[in-house]
Scaffold this motif. Structure first.
Motif, PDB file in Angstrom:
ATOM      1  N   ASN A 244       0.727  -1.282   0.133  1.00 46.81           N
ATOM      2  CA  ASN A 244      -0.134  -0.021   0.078  1.00 46.81           C
ATOM      3  C   ASN A 244       0.897   1.349  -0.009  1.00 46.81           C
ATOM      4  O   ASN A 244       0.604   2.335  -0.755  1.00 46.81           O
ATOM      5  CB  ASN A 244      -0.848   0.051   1.367  1.00 46.81           C
ATOM      6  N   LEU A 245       1.972   1.036   0.582  1.00 48.56           N
ATOM      7  CA  LEU A 245       2.893   2.447   0.815  1.00 48.56           C
ATOM      8  C   LEU A 245       3.530   2.601  -0.434  1.00 48.56           C
ATOM      9  O   LEU A 245       3.902   3.887  -0.713  1.00 48.56           O
ATOM     10  CB  LEU A 245       3.768   2.358   2.184  1.00 48.56           C
ATOM     11  N   MET A 246       3.965   1.667  -1.356  1.00 46.00           N
ATOM     12  CA  MET A 246       4.924   1.751  -2.413  1.00 46.00           C
ATOM     13  C   MET A 246       3.899   1.948  -3.638  1.00 46.00           C
ATOM     14  O   MET A 246       4.616   2.020  -4.593  1.00 46.00           O
ATOM     15  CB  MET A 246       5.769   0.400  -2.564  1.00 46.00           C
ATOM     16  N   ASP A 247       2.766   2.218  -3.443  1.00 46.53           N
ATOM     17  CA  ASP A 247       1.817   2.183  -4.715  1.00 46.53           C
ATOM     18  C   ASP A 247       1.696   3.657  -5.296  1.00 46.53           C
ATOM     19  O   ASP A 247       0.878   4.012  -5.937  1.00 46.53           O
ATOM     20  CB  ASP A 247       0.555   1.567  -4.795  1.00 46.53           C
ATOM     21  N   GLY A 248       2.620   4.562  -4.651  1.00 45.17           N
ATOM     22  CA  GLY A 248       2.683   6.082  -4.976  1.00 45.17           C
ATOM     23  C   GLY A 248       3.164   6.257  -6.472  1.00 45.17           C
ATOM     24  O   GLY A 248       2.986   7.254  -7.022  1.00 45.17           O
ATOM     25  N   LEU A 249       4.188   5.270  -6.879  1.00 37.89           N
ATOM     26  CA  LEU A 249       4.546   5.440  -8.218  1.00 37.89           C
ATOM     27  C   LEU A 249       3.994   4.403  -9.066  1.00 37.89           C
ATOM     28  O   LEU A 249       3.587   3.389  -9.027  1.00 37.89           O
ATOM     29  CB  LEU A 249       6.067   4.962  -8.161  1.00 37.89           C
ATOM     30  N   ASP A 250       3.778   4.925 -10.266  1.00 37.61           N
ATOM     31  CA  ASP A 250       2.967   3.961 -11.387  1.00 37.61           C
ATOM     32  C   ASP A 250       3.870   2.747 -11.385  1.00 37.61           C
ATOM     33  O   ASP A 250       4.906   2.949 -12.066  1.00 37.61           O
ATOM     34  CB  ASP A 250       2.537   4.974 -12.621  1.00 37.61           C
ATOM     35  N   GLY A 251       2.943   1.810 -11.411  1.00 39.44           N
ATOM     36  CA  GLY A 251       3.571   0.494 -11.649  1.00 39.44           C
ATOM     37  C   GLY A 251       4.525  -0.176 -10.681  1.00 39.44           C
ATOM     38  O   GLY A 251       5.023  -1.162 -10.916  1.00 39.44           O
ATOM     39  N   LEU A 252       5.006   0.687  -9.620  1.00 35.49           N
ATOM     40  CA  LEU A 252       5.919   0.011  -8.779  1.00 35.49           C
ATOM     41  C   LEU A 252       5.619  -1.168  -7.992  1.00 35.49           C
ATOM     42  O   LEU A 252       6.193  -2.187  -7.997  1.00 35.49           O
ATOM     43  CB  LEU A 252       6.482   0.994  -7.533  1.00 35.49           C
ATOM     44  N   ALA A 253       4.320  -1.227  -7.483  1.00 36.92           N
ATOM     45  CA  ALA A 253       3.700  -2.315  -6.513  1.00 36.92           C
ATOM     46  C   ALA A 253       3.444  -3.396  -7.567  1.00 36.92           C
ATOM     47  O   ALA A 253       3.971  -4.717  -7.354  1.00 36.92           O
ATOM     48  CB  ALA A 253       2.297  -2.126  -5.928  1.00 36.92           C
ATOM     49  N   THR A 254       2.860  -3.412  -8.848  1.00 38.09           N
ATOM     50  CA  THR A 254       3.151  -4.397  -9.884  1.00 38.09           C
ATOM     51  C   THR A 254       4.146  -5.041 -10.116  1.00 38.09           C
ATOM     52  O   THR A 254       4.431  -6.123 -10.202  1.00 38.09           O
ATOM     53  CB  THR A 254       2.296  -4.092 -11.065  1.00 38.09           C
ATOM     54  N   GLY A 255       5.306  -4.017 -10.280  1.00 38.29           N
ATOM     55  CA  GLY A 255       6.608  -4.396 -10.792  1.00 38.29           C
ATOM     56  C   GLY A 255       7.134  -5.401  -9.537  1.00 38.29           C
ATOM     57  O   GLY A 255       7.693  -6.576  -9.827  1.00 38.29           O
ATOM     58  N   LEU A 256       7.146  -4.966  -8.230  1.00 41.15           N
ATOM     59  CA  LEU A 256       7.639  -5.663  -7.121  1.00 41.15           C
ATOM     60  C   LEU A 256       6.831  -7.007  -6.950  1.00 41.15           C
ATOM     61  O   LEU A 256       7.376  -7.982  -6.526  1.00 41.15           O
ATOM     62  CB  LEU A 256       7.755  -4.756  -5.835  1.00 41.15           C
ATOM     63  N   ALA A 257       5.584  -6.869  -7.134  1.00 43.72           N
ATOM     64  CA  ALA A 257       4.698  -8.345  -6.929  1.00 43.72           C
ATOM     65  C   ALA A 257       5.117  -9.375  -7.975  1.00 43.72           C
ATOM     66  O   ALA A 257       5.267 -10.443  -7.800  1.00 43.72           O
ATOM     67  CB  ALA A 257       3.460  -8.058  -7.177  1.00 43.72           C
ATOM     68  N   ILE A 258       5.441  -8.664  -9.240  1.00 38.53           N
ATOM     69  CA  ILE A 258       5.968  -9.654 -10.273  1.00 38.53           C
ATOM     70  C   ILE A 258       7.295 -10.193  -9.969  1.00 38.53           C
ATOM     71  O   ILE A 258       7.603 -11.593 -10.179  1.00 38.53           O
ATOM     72  CB  ILE A 258       6.235  -8.819 -11.468  1.00 38.53           C
ATOM     73  N   ILE A 259       8.208  -9.485  -9.391  1.00 36.06           N
ATOM     74  CA  ILE A 259       9.474  -9.960  -8.816  1.00 36.06           C
ATOM     75  C   ILE A 259       9.326 -10.930  -7.842  1.00 36.06           C
ATOM     76  O   ILE A 259       9.886 -12.063  -7.939  1.00 36.06           O
ATOM     77  CB  ILE A 259      10.609  -8.801  -8.613  1.00 36.06           C
ATOM     78  N   ALA A 260       8.354 -10.565  -6.873  1.00 33.82           N
ATOM     79  CA  ALA A 260       8.027 -11.610  -5.843  1.00 33.82           C
ATOM     80  C   ALA A 260       7.584 -12.733  -6.207  1.00 33.82           C
ATOM     81  O   ALA A 260       7.889 -13.823  -5.853  1.00 33.82           O
ATOM     82  CB  ALA A 260       7.178 -10.815  -4.737  1.00 33.82           C
ATOM     83  N   GLY A 261       6.698 -12.704  -7.201  1.00 36.61           N
ATOM     84  CA  GLY A 261       5.973 -14.012  -7.850  1.00 36.61           C
ATOM     85  C   GLY A 261       6.918 -14.812  -8.572  1.00 36.61           C
ATOM     86  O   GLY A 261       6.713 -16.218  -8.487  1.00 36.61           O
ATOM     87  N   VAL A 262       7.709 -14.407  -9.288  1.00 34.32           N
ATOM     88  CA  VAL A 262       8.815 -14.958  -9.899  1.00 34.32           C
ATOM     89  C   VAL A 262       9.786 -15.441  -9.108  1.00 34.32           C
ATOM     90  O   VAL A 262      10.192 -16.898  -9.241  1.00 34.32           O
ATOM     91  CB  VAL A 262       9.394 -14.003 -11.118  1.00 34.32           C
ATOM     92  N   THR A 263      10.220 -14.888  -7.991  1.00 38.74           N
ATOM     93  CA  THR A 263      11.072 -15.495  -7.047  1.00 38.74           C
ATOM     94  C   THR A 263      10.685 -16.549  -6.438  1.00 38.74           C
ATOM     95  O   THR A 263      11.024 -17.951  -6.372  1.00 38.74           O
ATOM     96  CB  THR A 263      11.471 -14.375  -5.945  1.00 38.74           C
ATOM     97  N   CYS A 264       9.267 -16.654  -5.917  1.00 39.61           N
ATOM     98  CA  CYS A 264       8.601 -17.910  -5.314  1.00 39.61           C
ATOM     99  C   CYS A 264       8.425 -18.794  -6.180  1.00 39.61           C
ATOM    100  O   CYS A 264       8.496 -20.171  -5.792  1.00 39.61           O
ATOM    101  CB  CYS A 264       7.299 -17.396  -4.628  1.00 39.61           C
ATOM    102  N   ALA A 265       8.030 -18.580  -7.672  1.00 39.07           N
ATOM    103  CA  ALA A 265       7.825 -19.788  -8.563  1.00 39.07           C
ATOM    104  C   ALA A 265       9.361 -20.303  -8.605  1.00 39.07           C
ATOM    105  O   ALA A 265       9.222 -21.491  -8.693  1.00 39.07           O
ATOM    106  CB  ALA A 265       7.235 -19.087 -10.077  1.00 39.07           C
ATOM    107  N   ALA A 266      10.341 -19.742  -8.967  1.00 33.81           N
ATOM    108  CA  ALA A 266      11.695 -20.148  -9.210  1.00 33.81           C
ATOM    109  C   ALA A 266      11.990 -21.260  -7.891  1.00 33.81           C
ATOM    110  O   ALA A 266      12.212 -22.311  -8.093  1.00 33.81           O
ATOM    111  CB  ALA A 266      12.687 -19.173  -9.207  1.00 33.81           C
ATOM    112  N   ILE A 267      11.524 -20.781  -6.662  1.00 37.13           N
ATOM    113  CA  ILE A 267      12.047 -21.635  -5.492  1.00 37.13           C
ATOM    114  C   ILE A 267      11.107 -22.801  -5.366  1.00 37.13           C
ATOM    115  O   ILE A 267      11.556 -23.814  -5.111  1.00 37.13           O
ATOM    116  CB  ILE A 267      11.638 -20.819  -4.353  1.00 37.13           C
TER     117      ILE A 267
END
Length: 186
Positions: free
Chosen positions: A158-181
């Motif tokens: 919620n705090l990082m969604d002030g920049l357009d696409g930041l929350a989504t980009g970090l969610a993608i990185i987290a999701g890809v990391t979890c998928a890789a693990i």
């Protein structure tokens, strides 16, 4: 193409189509960050991006339950999906309302805690975690750690969604990391 790849492609396409659509709607209804400077407001990020994220999440669940491989369908069959959906929709709803008109932090945290409580009540808790090969059993702290984890992660996004696409980009990185693990662990 493997079933898991179909699910990924479906989720990616859903997100790819919905994100600019929701952005356009948000700009049309004037749902964007307001910081008091009229000159700066021309390029401020629109709000309501959670709509694209939530719909993509639901579509992905549906695709995985229908077209995922047997392992994924079996896992989804064992999860208590009703409390997961209830919790997710509570957090989505309070976030959507907050995007349209500010809600006091105490109200948001209360709703988030109720959502986390739905998961915990359904038995979805963090019972252990492993750090550098050492597994720690949480015992009675499972409920506290699960509640804290959900509240911290929810509010971090919620705090990082002030920049357009930041929350989504970090969610993608987290999701890809979890998928890789998960893939590396078989």
């Amino acid at each position: 193409m493997t079933p898991l790849l179909w699910v990924f492609v479906g989720a990616a396409l859903t997100s790819l189509v919905l994100t600019p659509l929701v952005r356009t709607v948000a700009l049309r209804v004037g749902a964007f960050e307001r910081r008091g400077d009229p000159l700066a407001e021309a390029n401020l990020p629109p709000r309501l991006g959670g709509i694209a994220i939530a719909v993509t999440w639901v579509v992905t669940l549906l695709l995985a339950s229908r077209y995922g491989d047997d392992t994924i369908r079996d896992l989804l069959g064992t999860l208590p999906l009703a409390p997961i959906l209830l919790g997710a929709m509570l957090v989505f709803a309070i976030g959507l309302v907050d995007d349209l008109r500010p809600i006091p932090a105490g109200v948001k945290v209360t709703v988030e805690a109720l959502a986390a409580g739905a998961l915990i009540g359904a038995g979805i808790v963090i019972v252990q975690f492993t750090v550098f090969g050492v597994t720690l059993e949480l015992g009675w702290l499972s409920v506290v750690v699960t509640m804290a984890w959900i509240l911290v992660i929810t509010n971090a996004f919620n705090l990082m969604d002030g920049l357009d696409g930041l929350a989504t980009g970090l969610a993608i990185i987290a999701g890809v990391t979890c998928a890789a693990i998960v893939i590396l662990r078989g």
